[in-house]
Write an enzyme that holds these catalytic residues in place. Structure first.
Site, short mmCIF file in Angstrom:
data_model
loop_
_atom_site.label_atom_id
_atom_site.label_comp_id
_atom_site.label_asym_id
_atom_site.label_seq_id
_atom_site.Cartn_x
_atom_site.Cartn_y
_atom_site.Cartn_z
CE LYS A 89 -16.79 25.26 15.45
NZ LYS A 89 -16.26 26.53 14.96
CG ASP A 123 -13.34 27.74 16.43
OD1 ASP A 123 -12.75 28.30 17.38
OD2 ASP A 123 -14.42 28.16 15.97
CD GLU A 165 -12.12 31.10 14.39
OE1 GLU A 165 -11.87 31.74 13.35
OE2 GLU A 165 -13.19 30.51 14.60
CG ASP A 211 -14.10 33.25 16.40
OD1 ASP A 211 -13.43 32.99 17.41
OD2 ASP A 211 -14.97 32.48 15.94
CE LYS A 270 -18.63 32.79 14.51
NZ LYS A 270 -17.59 32.24 15.38
MG MG Z 1 -14.63 30.32 16.01
#
Ligand code: MG
Length: 368
Positions: A165, A193, A218, A241, A265
């Site tokens: 992240k 991400d 991402e 996402d 997801k």
């Molecule tokens: Mg993600």
């Protein structure tokens, strides 16, 4: 076969380590899980789970799942759970939108349908690969040193895929990407991400500064408009996402070339039935996939694994197993668990794992 009863449980899932998204923007230490038991007049029982990734991440609300099920229950009771499209349409009629509230019911229906057909869900969906799927870690947004420590912790558990992240601080993000890449091992899959954490200028600065590393990002920006606006100005592959919620989103992303990877997801998109259509749009457009539950227990991870198994091996980059991040195990070690950083598809008919009901506490609602 008819659905005769829906029992709803609320379970708080403590995270082993408090979690930060996007440079400390979001911190939480517990996930609000809804477990659903669907019973039928044939004696078959299906289980579903919906666990959003906290309340502050995207518009998905744990208590909202339970409220949504209350609204939808009268429309679902009496339907044949094997006819998942009938159930899907009944839920969409009863409650437009609110996809995250529908995924637990959809999951429980697929579980029952699989048991009735004596097939694992993935096989009932058309055929599941038995190639183990690599599990992606989830490495919270931290310092260079903390990032190294968290990745090492996952490596010791066998993980070969990592979702790191980043987002919020351009210089620190560049430093972290460069550091992780300098330590990346052969065969490891790393996704950076951003969780919508960059403005357009921040995205372009980090993506330009790391262009030589040939890495994937991402959800670099808040919206599909933002991602489209910078698409021609950088060379990095992009996964989407948070902006992949509806089938219309998937169609737009594929048609307009906004991403090279889908992060599907299941709780966010409304369950297996709706996610399978996104899978097909992806495959038709040369888009690879990560598949995740959103959050939750081994039940949610297993649901994601079934969808991942229906994706050709070459197009499924990784799954994500939240079970390793929580300290409560509602299934006593049963179900697909981390084996050398991979999940193996269960051969049991249906979902392949059910909870120990006594670990769930008293139901919050029963509909019949
Ligand atoms: Mg993600």
């Amino acid at each position: 076969m008819r659905i005769t009863r829906i029992t709803v449980y609320h379970v708080d899932l403590p995270l082993e380590h408090p979690y930060w998204l996007s440079g400390g923007r979001l911190k939480f230490d517990v996930l609000d899980a809804t477990l659903v038991k669907v019973e039928t007049d044939a004696g078959l029982i299906g289980w579903g789970e919906g666990t959003p990734w906290g309340h502050t991440y995207v518009p998905a609300h744990g208590p909202g799942i339970r409220a949504g099920i209350k609204t939808m229950a009268p429309f679902i009771i009496g339907l044949d759970p094997r006819r998942v499209l009938d159930v899907e349409r009944a839920m969409d009629l009863a409650l437009p939108g609110h996809l995250y509230a529908k995924s637990p019911i959809d999951m429980a229906c697929w579980d029952i349908a699989g048991q009735a057909a004596n097939l694992p869900i993935a096989d009932l969906m058309g055929g599941g690969s038995r190639t183990p799927r690599p599990i992606a870690s989830s490495v919270g947004a931290k310092t260079v040193e903390e990032t190294r420590a968290v990745i090492d912790r996952y490596r010791q558990r066998g993980y070969v895929a990592h979702s790191v992240k980043i987002g919020g601080d351009v210089e620190r993000d560049i430093a972290r990407v460069r550091d992780v890449e300098s330590l990346r091992r052969d065969g490891e899959i790393v996704l950076y991400d951003v969780n919508r954490g960059w403005t357009r200028q921040q995205a372009l600065r980090v993506m330009s500064a790391t262009q030589d590393l040939n890495v994937m990002f991402e959800q670099p920006c808040e919206s599909l408009d933002d991602i489209a606006a910078i698409a021609s100005k950088h060379a990095a592959p992009v996964s989407v996402d948070e902006s992949l919620v509806t089938l219309q989103d998937a169609a737009r992303i594929a048609r307009d070339g906004l991403a090279e990877v889908f992060g599907i997801k299941l709780n966010r998109v409304g369950g297996l039935t709706k996610a399978a259509r996104m899978r097909d749009i992806a495959l038709a457009h040369g888009i690879d996939m990560f598949v995740m539950a959103t959050g939750g227990t081994v039940l949610a991870d297993t649901e994601a694994l079934h969808l991942a198994a229906t994706i050709p091996d070459a197009n499924c980059l990784a799954v994500w197993a939240c079970q390793d991040m929580i300290t409560l195990d509602i299934a006593g070690g049963r179900g697909p668990r981390n084996k050398d950083g991979h999940l193996h598809l269960p051969e049991t008919p249906g979902l392949g794992v059910h909870p120990d009901e006594e670990t769930l506490g008293d139901p919050t609602a029963i509909y019949y």
